[in-house]
Design an enzyme around this catalytic site. Structure first.
Site, PDB file in Angstrom:
ATOM      1  CB  SER A  21       3.717-122.285  12.270  1.00  0.00           C
ATOM      2  OG  SER A  21       2.515-123.247  12.586  1.00  0.00           O
ATOM      3  CB  ALA A  25       9.946-121.045  10.627  1.00  0.00           C
ATOM      4  CB  ILE A  26       6.074-118.956  13.947  1.00  0.00           C
ATOM      5  CG1 ILE A  26       4.695-118.539  13.654  1.00  0.00           C
ATOM      6  CG2 ILE A  26       6.834-117.940  14.621  1.00  0.00           C
ATOM      7  CD1 ILE A  26       3.969-118.613  15.331  1.00  0.00           C
ATOM      8  CB  VAL A  27       5.120-116.892   8.490  1.00  0.00           C
ATOM      9  CG1 VAL A  27       5.221-115.718   7.586  1.00  0.00           C
ATOM     10  CG2 VAL A  27       6.257-117.798   8.075  1.00  0.00           C
ATOM     11  CG  ASP A 139      10.218-128.361   1.244  1.00  0.00           C
ATOM     12  OD1 ASP A 139       9.658-129.401   0.806  1.00  0.00           O
ATOM     13  OD2 ASP A 139      10.181-127.549   2.090  1.00  0.00           O
ATOM     14  CE  LYS A 141       6.378-128.504   1.804  1.00  0.00           C
ATOM     15  NZ  LYS A 141       6.562-129.420   3.367  1.00  0.00           N
ATOM     16  CG  ASN A 144       7.134-124.873   0.570  1.00  0.00           C
ATOM     17  OD1 ASN A 144       6.620-124.347   1.618  1.00  0.00           O
ATOM     18  ND2 ASN A 144       7.938-125.802   0.465  1.00  0.00           N
ATOM     19  CG  ASP A 161      10.034-123.427   3.427  1.00  0.00           C
ATOM     20  OD1 ASP A 161      11.258-123.090   3.810  1.00  0.00           O
ATOM     21  OD2 ASP A 161       9.293-124.199   4.154  1.00  0.00           O
ATOM     22  CB  THR A 180       6.990-133.231   1.721  1.00  0.00           C
ATOM     23  OG1 THR A 180       7.268-131.976   2.399  1.00  0.00           O
ATOM     24  CG2 THR A 180       5.911-133.884   2.089  1.00  0.00           C
TER      25      THR A 180
END
Length: 494
Positions: A21, A25-27, A139, A141, A144, A161, A180
């Protein structure tokens, strides 16, 4: 967007367990009913209003979907389908079940630079595919960078992502502060125009952590971290990089370059000697214990970093809380809608009440006016009635008096009638006597010396005069003409 299917995703997919999550958003794992294939369903909360800060704006979701639809590469997650409902956009993505790269490497006993370059190269190949299409991820990192599966000799890297990804257009300046803090480039910290170079800086940070288990710019606070990035304040500590090759450190240094123009591009990174060569081979098992111990420490430090990075992040229940919040907001909206309906009904009812009160007041005023008029008329009628009653009583008294007078007159009339009948009888007797007397007289006796006068005629005239006088005295002249007529007629007959 036309490609957002306005259907219930659960009609086509069986939704399974949660895989991860984010903030909004949540997967969850899912299985397509028609094919039986496994996928990942990413539920993204939509922002419900422009003023709200909860959820993701629809244009940002559309941008992510548009970018994913352009991508088809072995090292990048692929998009299968998109659904939309009232609160969420659901992305059906390729299922990446191998976990994070760093978690996988942290579980290994040792890690050579050669193994590290194999994973870094896959990251570079995925980023090269994006940069060729002028797409910046923004993004990159460890969280991801996932593995398609981990139970193989060399797992395949998958970049995931793309919520912050943008297409860089020539001549269009793009600025933003996102990502981040530990992995963002100085141009993001300084709010300068952004480009594809920001991804290369993030790759440099990732490589630094991968080889050392330490983060180059991480400070005690977020502000310390951002200051270190802006000042490019990092070093290759001998404790962490004592056995790292100079090529590897040069690769990192050329990526962690503040000047974007001097920073390695993706093509430069792919052709870098550290990536191209196999200078550092995997050491055989006969290597001295001390050296092997240090290599194990390297993975231990990476393990410590991953544990620390995961534990430093509090459990992310934002999506769950957002769902609860959205439900509460929905309930509040329904209540507000109900209150609005009640208010409208109240206003409508108040208008009806006001109208009824106005009608009542008008009717009351009219009734009062009519009542006064009726009361006045009734008083007038009562007055007239009393007058009529008085007149009636007076008339009754007059009628009673008249009746009494009429009775008296009737009695007098009766007396007069009786008296008249008596006189008539008496007169009739007298006349009969006179007639007898006259009848006894000689007819030719003459006039006693009056040759032209008849005795009878003279006598009759004297009798008539006498009778008139008598009747006038007795009856007031009543029936005089009738008696005279009778007498005359009797004389004529004679």
């Amino acid at each position: 967007m036309d490609l957002f299917k306005q259907q219930n995703v659960e009609d086509f997919y069986d939704i399974g367990d949660e895989l991860g999550s984010g903030q909004f958003a949540i997967v969850k794992q899912c299985r397509e009913r028609s094919s039986g294939l496994e996928y990942a369903a990413k539920f993204i909360k939509k922002r419900q209003s422009m003023a709200s800060s909860r959820g993701v704006r629809r244009e940002e979701i559309e941008r992510e979907v548009t970018i994913l639809q352009q991508i088809q590469h072995p090292n990048i997650v692929t998009l299968h389908d998109v659904y939309e409902n009232r609160t969420d956009v659901v992305l059906i993505l390729e299922l990446v079940s191998g976990g994070e790269l760093f978690d996988f490497l942290a579980q290994k006993e040792s890690l050579s630079e050669e193994e590290a370059t194999q994973f870094i190269k896959q990251i570079l190949e995925g980023v090269n595919y994006l940069h060729t299409r002028k797409i910046a991820h923004f993004d990159l990192k460890p969280e991801n960078i996932m593995l398609l599966e981990k139970n193989v000799a060399l797992p395949r890297i998958k970049l995931i992502d793309f919520g912050l990804a943008h297409t860089i257009e020539a001549g269009v300046e793009f600025k933003n502060i996102f990502g981040t803090p530990e992995f963002v480039a100085p141009e993001i910290v300084n709010y300068e125009p952004l480009g594809l170079e920001a991804d290369m800086w993030s790759i440099g940070v990732i490589t630094y952590i991968l080889l050392s288990g330490a983060s180059p710019f991480l400070g005690e606070t977020k502000q310390d971290t951002l200051r270190n990035i802006s000042a490019v304040n990092y070093e290759f500590d001998e404790e962490f990089f004592g056995h790292t090759s100079d090529l590897a450190k040069k690769f990192i240094s050329q990526l962690l370059e503040k000047d974007k123009r001097k920073r390695l591009s993706i093509q430069d990174a792919l052709s870098h000697p550290w990536i191209k060569s196999n200078e550092l081979r995997e050491e055989n098992k006969a290597t001295e214990p001390k050296r092997r111990e240090r290599r194990q420490l390297k993975t231990k430090r990476l393990r410590e970093y991953t544990i620390k990075s995961h534990s430093s992040m509090p459990p992310n229940n934002t999506y769950v809380n957002f769902e609860r919040f959205a439900q509460v907001v929905e309930d509040i909206d329904q209540m507000e809608s109900s209150f609005s309906s009640l208010a409208e009904a109240h206003d409508s009812l108040q208008e009806d009440i006001d109208a009824l009160v106005s009608i009542y007041n008008e009717k009351e005023a009219w009734y009062k006016e009519e009542s006064e008029a009726v009361r006045h008329e009734l008083s007038q009628i009562r007055y007239e009635f009393r007058k009529v009653e008085a007149s009636k009583r007076t008339l009754q008294d007059d009628m009673q008096t008249f009746s009494c007078s009429l009775a008296a007159v009737s009695e007098r009339f009766q007396e007069r009638q009786d008296h008249f009948d008596a006189l008539r009888l008496e007169l009739s007797n007298e006349l009969q006597w006179v007639q007898e007397v006259v009848g006894s007289l000689p007819v030719d006796g003459g006039g006693g010396g009056y040759p032209s006068c008849s005795f009878t005629t003279v006598f009759n005239n004297d009798v008539n005069e006498a009778l008139k006088e008598l009747l006038n005295r007795s009856c007031g002249g009543e029936l005089l003409s009738g008696i005279n007529l009778d007498f005359t007629e009797t004389g004529q007959q004679r």
